[in-house]
Design an enzyme around this catalytic site. Structure first.
Site, mmCIF file in Angstrom:
data_model
loop_
_atom_site.group_PDB
_atom_site.id
_atom_site.type_symbol
_atom_site.label_atom_id
_atom_site.label_comp_id
_atom_site.label_asym_id
_atom_site.label_seq_id
_atom_site.Cartn_x
_atom_site.Cartn_y
_atom_site.Cartn_z
ATOM 1 N N LYS A 13 -13.030 3.851 -15.663
ATOM 2 C CA LYS A 13 -13.913 3.939 -16.830
ATOM 3 C C LYS A 13 -14.305 5.390 -17.103
ATOM 4 O O LYS A 13 -14.208 5.871 -18.226
ATOM 5 C CB LYS A 13 -15.195 3.106 -16.617
ATOM 6 C CG LYS A 13 -14.939 1.640 -16.316
ATOM 7 C CD LYS A 13 -16.224 0.858 -16.113
ATOM 8 C CE LYS A 13 -17.056 1.268 -14.914
ATOM 9 N NZ LYS A 13 -16.404 1.057 -13.604
ATOM 10 N N ARG A 88 -24.512 -4.013 -16.949
ATOM 11 C CA ARG A 88 -23.925 -4.444 -15.680
ATOM 12 C C ARG A 88 -24.192 -5.913 -15.411
ATOM 13 O O ARG A 88 -23.725 -6.447 -14.422
ATOM 14 C CB ARG A 88 -24.620 -3.695 -14.579
ATOM 15 C CG ARG A 88 -24.065 -2.528 -13.785
ATOM 16 C CD ARG A 88 -22.653 -2.284 -13.722
ATOM 17 N NE ARG A 88 -22.273 -1.609 -12.507
ATOM 18 C CZ ARG A 88 -22.054 -0.298 -12.413
ATOM 19 N NH1 ARG A 88 -22.178 0.487 -13.438
ATOM 20 N NH2 ARG A 88 -21.672 0.211 -11.263
ATOM 21 N N ARG A 127 -11.201 9.100 -3.875
ATOM 22 C CA ARG A 127 -11.788 9.821 -5.016
ATOM 23 C C ARG A 127 -12.709 10.952 -4.574
ATOM 24 O O ARG A 127 -13.475 10.834 -3.618
ATOM 25 C CB ARG A 127 -12.596 8.854 -5.882
ATOM 26 C CG ARG A 127 -13.410 9.585 -6.952
ATOM 27 C CD ARG A 127 -14.046 8.673 -7.938
ATOM 28 N NE ARG A 127 -15.012 7.769 -7.349
ATOM 29 C CZ ARG A 127 -15.694 6.888 -8.066
ATOM 30 N NH1 ARG A 127 -15.497 6.779 -9.363
ATOM 31 N NH2 ARG A 127 -16.560 6.103 -7.475
ATOM 32 N N ARG A 154 -18.479 10.601 -2.807
ATOM 33 C CA ARG A 154 -19.738 9.878 -3.021
ATOM 34 C C ARG A 154 -20.060 9.002 -1.823
ATOM 35 O O ARG A 154 -19.163 8.426 -1.215
ATOM 36 C CB ARG A 154 -19.611 8.989 -4.274
ATOM 37 C CG ARG A 154 -19.920 9.708 -5.545
ATOM 38 C CD ARG A 154 -19.572 8.950 -6.798
ATOM 39 N NE ARG A 154 -19.899 7.535 -6.820
ATOM 40 C CZ ARG A 154 -19.686 6.752 -7.886
ATOM 41 N NH1 ARG A 154 -19.170 7.262 -8.990
ATOM 42 N NH2 ARG A 154 -19.986 5.476 -7.851
ATOM 43 N N ARG A 165 -19.623 -3.332 -3.590
ATOM 44 C CA ARG A 165 -19.657 -3.061 -5.038
ATOM 45 C C ARG A 165 -18.704 -4.000 -5.787
ATOM 46 O O ARG A 165 -19.009 -4.460 -6.883
ATOM 47 C CB ARG A 165 -19.293 -1.603 -5.306
ATOM 48 C CG ARG A 165 -20.399 -0.641 -4.889
ATOM 49 C CD ARG A 165 -19.890 0.783 -4.747
ATOM 50 N NE ARG A 165 -19.416 1.358 -5.986
ATOM 51 C CZ ARG A 165 -18.566 2.379 -6.044
ATOM 52 N NH1 ARG A 165 -18.104 2.938 -4.930
ATOM 53 N NH2 ARG A 165 -18.192 2.865 -7.198
HETATM 54 P P1 AP5 Z 1 -13.072 6.613 -12.154
HETATM 55 O O1 AP5 Z 1 -12.687 6.958 -13.551
HETATM 56 O O2 AP5 Z 1 -14.034 7.490 -11.443
HETATM 57 O O3 AP5 Z 1 -13.535 5.074 -12.080
HETATM 58 P P2 AP5 Z 1 -14.840 4.358 -12.629
HETATM 59 O O4 AP5 Z 1 -14.385 3.048 -13.218
HETATM 60 O O5 AP5 Z 1 -15.632 5.259 -13.503
HETATM 61 O O6 AP5 Z 1 -15.549 4.063 -11.241
HETATM 62 P P3 AP5 Z 1 -17.046 4.274 -10.711
HETATM 63 O O7 AP5 Z 1 -16.974 4.112 -9.231
HETATM 64 O O8 AP5 Z 1 -17.651 5.536 -11.206
HETATM 65 O O9 AP5 Z 1 -17.707 3.075 -11.331
HETATM 66 P P4 AP5 Z 1 -18.865 2.301 -10.770
HETATM 67 O O10 AP5 Z 1 -19.006 1.386 -11.912
HETATM 68 O O11 AP5 Z 1 -18.811 1.642 -9.469
HETATM 69 O O12 AP5 Z 1 -19.931 3.432 -10.449
HETATM 70 P P5 AP5 Z 1 -21.188 3.945 -11.245
HETATM 71 O O13 AP5 Z 1 -21.239 5.393 -11.071
HETATM 72 O O14 AP5 Z 1 -21.248 3.358 -12.610
HETATM 73 O O15 AP5 Z 1 -11.713 6.498 -11.290
HETATM 74 C C1 AP5 Z 1 -11.742 6.226 -9.906
HETATM 75 C C2 AP5 Z 1 -10.658 7.065 -9.188
HETATM 76 O O16 AP5 Z 1 -9.365 6.651 -9.641
HETATM 77 C C3 AP5 Z 1 -10.740 8.576 -9.492
HETATM 78 O O17 AP5 Z 1 -10.352 9.294 -8.361
HETATM 79 C C4 AP5 Z 1 -9.712 8.782 -10.631
HETATM 80 O O18 AP5 Z 1 -9.194 10.088 -10.640
HETATM 81 C C5 AP5 Z 1 -8.673 7.717 -10.269
HETATM 82 N N1 AP5 Z 1 -8.017 7.149 -11.453
HETATM 83 C C6 AP5 Z 1 -8.601 6.800 -12.636
HETATM 84 N N2 AP5 Z 1 -7.686 6.262 -13.487
HETATM 85 C C7 AP5 Z 1 -6.510 6.245 -12.798
HETATM 86 C C8 AP5 Z 1 -5.188 5.783 -13.125
HETATM 87 N N3 AP5 Z 1 -4.895 5.234 -14.330
HETATM 88 N N4 AP5 Z 1 -4.227 5.910 -12.188
HETATM 89 C C9 AP5 Z 1 -4.502 6.452 -10.972
HETATM 90 N N5 AP5 Z 1 -5.720 6.926 -10.602
HETATM 91 C C10 AP5 Z 1 -6.721 6.806 -11.515
HETATM 92 O O19 AP5 Z 1 -22.385 3.236 -10.431
HETATM 93 C C11 AP5 Z 1 -22.741 3.628 -9.112
HETATM 94 C C12 AP5 Z 1 -23.969 2.847 -8.669
HETATM 95 O O20 AP5 Z 1 -25.086 3.149 -9.546
HETATM 96 C C13 AP5 Z 1 -23.835 1.316 -8.740
HETATM 97 O O21 AP5 Z 1 -23.229 0.779 -7.577
HETATM 98 C C14 AP5 Z 1 -25.308 0.902 -8.888
HETATM 99 O O22 AP5 Z 1 -25.992 0.989 -7.652
HETATM 100 C C15 AP5 Z 1 -25.870 1.993 -9.785
HETATM 101 N N6 AP5 Z 1 -25.782 1.632 -11.214
HETATM 102 C C16 AP5 Z 1 -25.034 2.269 -12.157
HETATM 103 N N7 AP5 Z 1 -25.195 1.680 -13.359
HETATM 104 C C17 AP5 Z 1 -26.055 0.638 -13.163
HETATM 105 C C18 AP5 Z 1 -26.583 -0.351 -14.027
HETATM 106 N N8 AP5 Z 1 -26.260 -0.409 -15.333
HETATM 107 N N9 AP5 Z 1 -27.457 -1.258 -13.502
HETATM 108 C C19 AP5 Z 1 -27.796 -1.219 -12.200
HETATM 109 N N10 AP5 Z 1 -27.312 -0.311 -11.317
HETATM 110 C C20 AP5 Z 1 -26.440 0.623 -11.802
#
Ligand code: AP5
Length: 208
Positions: A13, A88, A127, A154, A165
């Site tokens: 994402k 979420r 990552r 992270r 997660r």
């Molecule tokens: P990346 O693009 O970083 O993936 P992402 O989908 O953004 O993953 P996140 O881990 O950031 O999402 P998340 O939803 O768990 O975390 P968030 O920060 O929102 O890609 C991942 C890896 O793959 C990278 O190394 C990239 O280079 C590689 N890659 C990407 N595309 C690729 C491809 N096509 N081919 C190969 N490699 C590829 O949330 C973290 C925490 O915050 C949550 O657990 C929760 O505790 C809290 N939180 C956040 N939002 C909320 C909410 N709305 N409500 C409650 N708690 C929340």
């Protein structure tokens, strides 16, 4: 263009959002990035959020909703936004709908980046994320290609937290796929292909 990005942790994402921001100049509202900034600043919100984040759990709705409301009101979000990591769960989705209605705005698309969980575990374990600007890249990159900042792993990208997660995603977030299908704005892309191929489809889906 007002977009919600849906998909499991590590589906790509943030990666696709970065490309949309570069091309279309939309505001990138990542609740994960906002929460990590609060943790880094050791604000009251950051202190409360850290325990949940480290455990791979969702941070309580009200804390996150307040953050999002503030960002949607900011000037840079007026011309369009990408919500990455929000909503979420159904309660957050319903709140978003009513906030947008009050602002006389609407969502144009909920874009699901779909990736198999096995691929996700590998991606997240390797990552690296920029401490300064939040840019993400696969392992082996020590210096951020965007701002020169330090790349780090992270805390929630450790194997035991990744599985938690993914479980939270399945039980609480995946039901939003049907929620947005019901609103006739769901678009889906196969995220298990090279980044630029995924982006070509994302672009086509959002601009047609
Ligand atoms: P990346 O693009 O970083 O993936 P992402 O989908 O953004 O993953 P996140 O881990 O950031 O999402 P998340 O939803 O768990 O975390 P968030 O920060 O929102 O890609 C991942 C890896 O793959 C990278 O190394 C990239 O280079 C590689 N890659 C990407 N595309 C690729 C491809 N096509 N081919 C190969 N490699 C590829 O949330 C973290 C925490 O915050 C949550 O657990 C929760 O505790 C809290 N939180 C956040 N939002 C909320 C909410 N709305 N409500 C409650 N708690 C929340």
């Amino acid at each position: 263009m007002n977009i919600v990005l849906l998909g499991a942790p590590g589906a790509g994402k943030g990666t696709q959002a970065q490309k949309l921001v570069e091309e279309f100049g939309l505001a990138h509202i990542s609740t994960g990035d906002l929460l990590r900034a609060a943790v880094k600043a050791q604000s009251e919100l950051g202190v409360q959020a850290k325990t949940y984040m480290d455990a791979g759990k969702l941070v309580p709705d009200q804390l996150v909703i307040n953050l999002v409301k503030e960002r949607l009101d900011a000037d840079d979000a007026r011309a369009g936004f990408i919500l990455d990591g929000f909503p979420r769960n159904t309660a957050q989705a319903v709140t978003l709908d009513s906030e947008l209605a009050a602002m006389k705005r609407n969502l144009d698309a909920a874009l699901l980046v779909d990736v198999n969980p096995d691929v996700i575990v590998k991606r997240l374990s390797s990552r690296r994320t920029c401490r300064s600007c939040g840019y993400t890249a696969p392992g082996g990159v020590d210096v951020c290609p965007r701002c020169g900042g330090e790349m780090y792993q992270r805390d929630d990208d450790k194997p035991e937290t990744i599985q938690k997660r993914l479980d939270v995603y399945q039980t609480q977030t995946a039901p939003l796929i049907e929620y947005y299908r019901g609103h006739s704005i769901l678009k889906e892309v196969d995220g298990d292909r090279p980044v630029d191929e995924v982006y070509a489809d994302v672009r086509a889906l959002l601009t047609k």
